[in-house]
Design an enzyme around this catalytic site. Sequence first.
Site, PDB file in Angstrom:
ATOM      1  N   LYS A 190       0.993 -75.303  38.778  1.00  0.00           N
ATOM      2  CA  LYS A 190       1.552 -74.772  37.251  1.00  0.00           C
ATOM      3  C   LYS A 190       2.644 -73.981  37.677  1.00  0.00           C
ATOM      4  O   LYS A 190       2.460 -73.167  38.850  1.00  0.00           O
ATOM      5  CB  LYS A 190       0.299 -73.873  36.515  1.00  0.00           C
ATOM      6  CG  LYS A 190      -0.042 -72.710  36.701  1.00  0.00           C
ATOM      7  CD  LYS A 190      -0.892 -71.795  35.803  1.00  0.00           C
ATOM      8  CE  LYS A 190      -0.568 -70.529  35.634  1.00  0.00           C
ATOM      9  NZ  LYS A 190      -1.445 -69.491  35.314  1.00  0.00           N
ATOM     10  N   LYS A 204     -13.588 -75.579  37.619  1.00  0.00           N
ATOM     11  CA  LYS A 204     -14.677 -74.735  37.384  1.00  0.00           C
ATOM     12  C   LYS A 204     -15.951 -75.281  37.231  1.00  0.00           C
ATOM     13  O   LYS A 204     -16.080 -76.097  36.247  1.00  0.00           O
ATOM     14  CB  LYS A 204     -14.281 -73.387  36.424  1.00  0.00           C
ATOM     15  CG  LYS A 204     -13.254 -72.535  37.134  1.00  0.00           C
ATOM     16  CD  LYS A 204     -13.146 -71.506  36.199  1.00  0.00           C
ATOM     17  CE  LYS A 204     -11.922 -70.570  36.930  1.00  0.00           C
ATOM     18  NZ  LYS A 204     -12.215 -69.626  37.835  1.00  0.00           N
ATOM     19  N   GLU A 243      -8.435 -60.139  32.127  1.00  0.00           N
ATOM     20  CA  GLU A 243      -8.187 -59.568  33.524  1.00  0.00           C
ATOM     21  C   GLU A 243      -8.238 -58.135  33.708  1.00  0.00           C
ATOM     22  O   GLU A 243      -7.664 -57.555  32.585  1.00  0.00           O
ATOM     23  CB  GLU A 243      -6.870 -60.579  33.999  1.00  0.00           C
ATOM     24  CG  GLU A 243      -6.954 -61.790  34.197  1.00  0.00           C
ATOM     25  CD  GLU A 243      -5.557 -62.556  34.462  1.00  0.00           C
ATOM     26  OE1 GLU A 243      -5.326 -61.860  35.603  1.00  0.00           O
ATOM     27  OE2 GLU A 243      -5.234 -63.298  33.775  1.00  0.00           O
ATOM     28  N   HIS A 296      -4.487 -72.836  30.284  1.00  0.00           N
ATOM     29  CA  HIS A 296      -5.825 -72.695  30.508  1.00  0.00           C
ATOM     30  C   HIS A 296      -6.641 -72.450  29.352  1.00  0.00           C
ATOM     31  O   HIS A 296      -7.785 -73.142  29.161  1.00  0.00           O
ATOM     32  CB  HIS A 296      -6.004 -71.463  31.317  1.00  0.00           C
ATOM     33  CG  HIS A 296      -5.514 -71.323  32.579  1.00  0.00           C
ATOM     34  ND1 HIS A 296      -5.487 -72.285  33.294  1.00  0.00           N
ATOM     35  CD2 HIS A 296      -4.545 -70.137  33.165  1.00  0.00           C
ATOM     36  CE1 HIS A 296      -4.405 -71.942  34.749  1.00  0.00           C
ATOM     37  NE2 HIS A 296      -4.196 -70.847  34.339  1.00  0.00           N
ATOM     38  N   ASP A 355       1.718 -68.167  30.046  1.00  0.00           N
ATOM     39  CA  ASP A 355       1.091 -68.223  31.448  1.00  0.00           C
ATOM     40  C   ASP A 355      -0.476 -68.594  31.286  1.00  0.00           C
ATOM     41  O   ASP A 355      -1.118 -69.026  31.913  1.00  0.00           O
ATOM     42  CB  ASP A 355       1.070 -66.736  32.050  1.00  0.00           C
ATOM     43  CG  ASP A 355       0.599 -66.594  33.450  1.00  0.00           C
ATOM     44  OD1 ASP A 355       1.231 -67.657  34.208  1.00  0.00           O
ATOM     45  OD2 ASP A 355      -0.106 -65.861  33.841  1.00  0.00           O
ATOM     46  N   HIS A 394      -6.322 -75.006  37.347  1.00  0.00           N
ATOM     47  CA  HIS A 394      -7.547 -74.975  37.926  1.00  0.00           C
ATOM     48  C   HIS A 394      -8.871 -74.556  37.396  1.00  0.00           C
ATOM     49  O   HIS A 394     -10.048 -74.621  37.780  1.00  0.00           O
ATOM     50  CB  HIS A 394      -7.229 -73.947  39.284  1.00  0.00           C
ATOM     51  CG  HIS A 394      -7.272 -72.593  38.716  1.00  0.00           C
ATOM     52  ND1 HIS A 394      -5.858 -72.024  38.238  1.00  0.00           N
ATOM     53  CD2 HIS A 394      -8.176 -71.513  38.590  1.00  0.00           C
ATOM     54  CE1 HIS A 394      -6.345 -70.926  37.930  1.00  0.00           C
ATOM     55  NE2 HIS A 394      -7.338 -70.446  38.096  1.00  0.00           N
TER      56      HIS A 394
HETATM   57  P1  NAP Z   1       5.221 -68.715  47.553  1.00  0.00           P
HETATM   58  O1  NAP Z   1       4.237 -67.843  48.127  1.00  0.00           O
HETATM   59  O2  NAP Z   1       6.497 -68.175  47.030  1.00  0.00           O
HETATM   60  O3  NAP Z   1       5.485 -70.021  48.619  1.00  0.00           O
HETATM   61  C1  NAP Z   1       6.429 -70.850  48.529  1.00  0.00           C
HETATM   62  C2  NAP Z   1       6.604 -71.895  49.701  1.00  0.00           C
HETATM   63  O4  NAP Z   1       7.708 -72.859  49.264  1.00  0.00           O
HETATM   64  C3  NAP Z   1       6.632 -71.327  51.044  1.00  0.00           C
HETATM   65  O5  NAP Z   1       5.707 -72.088  51.746  1.00  0.00           O
HETATM   66  C4  NAP Z   1       7.825 -71.646  51.247  1.00  0.00           C
HETATM   67  O6  NAP Z   1       8.140 -72.058  52.781  1.00  0.00           O
HETATM   68  C5  NAP Z   1       8.262 -73.151  50.564  1.00  0.00           C
HETATM   69  N1  NAP Z   1       9.424 -73.361  50.383  1.00  0.00           N
HETATM   70  C6  NAP Z   1      10.452 -72.656  49.870  1.00  0.00           C
HETATM   71  N2  NAP Z   1      11.582 -73.086  49.725  1.00  0.00           N
HETATM   72  C7  NAP Z   1      11.530 -74.311  50.482  1.00  0.00           C
HETATM   73  C8  NAP Z   1      12.405 -75.208  51.028  1.00  0.00           C
HETATM   74  N3  NAP Z   1      13.772 -75.348  50.462  1.00  0.00           N
HETATM   75  N4  NAP Z   1      11.796 -76.400  51.615  1.00  0.00           N
HETATM   76  C9  NAP Z   1      10.768 -76.519  51.938  1.00  0.00           C
HETATM   77  N5  NAP Z   1       9.715 -75.479  51.604  1.00  0.00           N
HETATM   78  C10 NAP Z   1      10.112 -74.510  50.973  1.00  0.00           C
HETATM   79  O7  NAP Z   1       4.522 -69.687  46.362  1.00  0.00           O
HETATM   80  P2  NAP Z   1       3.082 -69.476  45.626  1.00  0.00           P
HETATM   81  O8  NAP Z   1       3.002 -68.394  45.056  1.00  0.00           O
HETATM   82  O9  NAP Z   1       2.335 -69.915  46.779  1.00  0.00           O
HETATM   83  O10 NAP Z   1       3.221 -70.613  44.677  1.00  0.00           O
HETATM   84  C11 NAP Z   1       3.457 -71.975  45.013  1.00  0.00           C
HETATM   85  C12 NAP Z   1       3.562 -72.632  43.579  1.00  0.00           C
HETATM   86  O11 NAP Z   1       1.867 -72.617  43.096  1.00  0.00           O
HETATM   87  C13 NAP Z   1       4.286 -72.437  42.411  1.00  0.00           C
HETATM   88  O12 NAP Z   1       4.619 -73.364  41.862  1.00  0.00           O
HETATM   89  C14 NAP Z   1       3.292 -71.493  41.675  1.00  0.00           C
HETATM   90  O13 NAP Z   1       3.799 -71.417  40.261  1.00  0.00           O
HETATM   91  C15 NAP Z   1       2.004 -72.056  41.879  1.00  0.00           C
HETATM   92  N6  NAP Z   1       0.934 -71.208  41.609  1.00  0.00           N
HETATM   93  C16 NAP Z   1       0.689 -70.203  42.451  1.00  0.00           C
HETATM   94  C17 NAP Z   1      -0.275 -69.220  42.307  1.00  0.00           C
HETATM   95  C18 NAP Z   1      -0.655 -68.157  43.151  1.00  0.00           C
HETATM   96  O14 NAP Z   1      -1.709 -67.421  42.898  1.00  0.00           O
HETATM   97  N7  NAP Z   1       0.204 -67.762  44.077  1.00  0.00           N
HETATM   98  C19 NAP Z   1      -1.396 -69.567  41.251  1.00  0.00           C
HETATM   99  C20 NAP Z   1      -1.270 -70.375  40.506  1.00  0.00           C
HETATM  100  C21 NAP Z   1      -0.083 -71.357  40.502  1.00  0.00           C
HETATM  101  P3  NAP Z   1       8.643 -71.028  53.703  1.00  0.00           P
HETATM  102  O15 NAP Z   1       7.503 -69.967  53.753  1.00  0.00           O
HETATM  103  O16 NAP Z   1       8.704 -71.424  54.928  1.00  0.00           O
HETATM  104  O17 NAP Z   1       9.916 -70.092  53.249  1.00  0.00           O
END
Ligand code: NAP
Length: 479
Positions: free
Chosen positions: A144, A178, A212, A236, A231, A174
């Site tokens: 998402k 659950k 939350e 959800h 969001d 997710h």
């Molecule tokens: P993040 O911490 O910003 O991580 C982004 C990832 O993408 C990193 O591994 C980064 O690699 C990689 N990346 C960025 N640019 C790239 C490129 N050009 N080529 C290859 N890899 C690249 O993001 P996140 O929070 O984990 O979120 C990831 C996804 O999950 C998103 O769609 C977000 O909306 C979703 N999501 C996240 C959460 C959460 O709690 N974080 C919850 C629900 C959904 P490098 O580190 O090597 O730059």
Amino acid sequence: MVSRVIPVNAFDLVLFGATGDLARRKIWPGLFHRFVAGQFDENSRILGVSRSDHETEKFRDIVRKAIKDPEIDDAQLDAFLTRVEYISLDAKGERGWQVLADVVRSDTVRAFYLSVAPSFFGAIARRLEQFGIATPDSRIVVEKPFGHDLDSAKALNAELRECFQEHQIYRIDHYLGKETVQNLMALRFANSLFEPLWNSSQIDHVQITVAESLSVEGPGEYYDQSGAMRDMVQNHLMQLLCLTAMEPPSKFTPNAVRNEKLKIIEALEPVPVENIARGQYRAAGEQGSYKEHAGDPNSTTESFIAMKVEVANWRWAGTPFYLRTGKCLRERVSEIAVFFRNPPHMIFPGTETPQGNVLVIRLQPDEGMTLHTTIKDPGPGGMRLTEASLDMTFADSLKDSAKPQDAYERLIMDVIRGDQTLFMRGDEVESAWAWADPIIASWTDRNMKPQQYDVGSAGPEDALLLMHKDGRRWRSIGA
Ligand code: NAP
């Protein structure tokens, strides 16, 4: 006791965004737990992929740190890490793709988990196809948010479908992973007790709450572009509403379940602005305001929303569903509360009817279910009524080996099994946006501003009034 873990076929799971926040907090620990549970075939591997350069050993250290559970056995963690490889590639460029193509095997399940920003989905899908990495049997998992309105969701669906068919696409929500959410289906469709009561003749209303206690985490720009409606509600809370309201599917197959959920979304009435309360938390002591966290003193994005939703079909006409979600509320609580109608006639004179029958399905904390019933207050003193709860907290009632898994663990294993039941279908997501878009537009058109509320409260005054005008009350958030 016979093991309840059913091993899955050997797989190559390619995890894009392997160094990211979600991967570190949820995906790597989840995979490790499934490995320890014995669910991996001995030939299964996880290929971590992201943009930065790391030697595989250095990357394994990153994964090791992500799985920081004090109770883990180091030998098991070492064994798990031997299944982990790392490939650096540029999702939007050419670099690294041929290496990935050379590494993935043809005799295992191939799954591509896109834990990256949605702006990468299309580019990654195209590269997977162009380099011959995607096969007709491989699966693609997307995180998402799936779009921010109907047009963007359609565009994402179109990009993915250029290279993958719908039966290969796994859109994660997710909440569906659950244990309690799946139990809601078991409760409704594997028992004969509740289903005859599950309609507007017997149910007065339903409250779905996802509260939350934390503020907008990290940099608030992402949240400020979306707000609670996009969001939380469109995905959800919508999924929880669907599973509560849907008709029994004729069988438990992905499309039969998702067809029924889709019918509910399509039956949702438009929601007029007077049936919605929007809020934004104000500053309190050390705690900054929503506007400060969002970095925009003029932000009109809601950090809280409550709404009255009507499902226009034979089963539910006349039984509203009240949805409520927000940040910085009194406690972290997620639950579905089904309020049954009061007895038509009270035979005990001079006694007030207590709360009545409420079935509470708790998602967090302490996944479980409680049925509130009315009984005689024990002891002498006449016929006074009181409330007693039949409680089932899953963690207490299940043996250690059967403690609920984290939602991500369950969902990733479903991807490997090829079971889409707990994933959103493209038409479901689009239909949810088609319902949400006019609601969001009505605020913008009228230049509506959210009402301020206190940190640690149950939300803004308007949310209380929303219930009050219907002669009902919200369940309390926390004690
Ligand atoms: P993040 O911490 O910003 O991580 C982004 C990832 O993408 C990193 O591994 C980064 O690699 C990689 N990346 C960025 N640019 C790239 C490129 N050009 N080529 C290859 N890899 C690249 O993001 P996140 O929070 O984990 O979120 C990831 C996804 O999950 C998103 O769609 C977000 O909306 C979703 N999501 C996240 C959460 C959460 O709690 N974080 C919850 C629900 C959904 P490098 O580190 O090597 O730059």
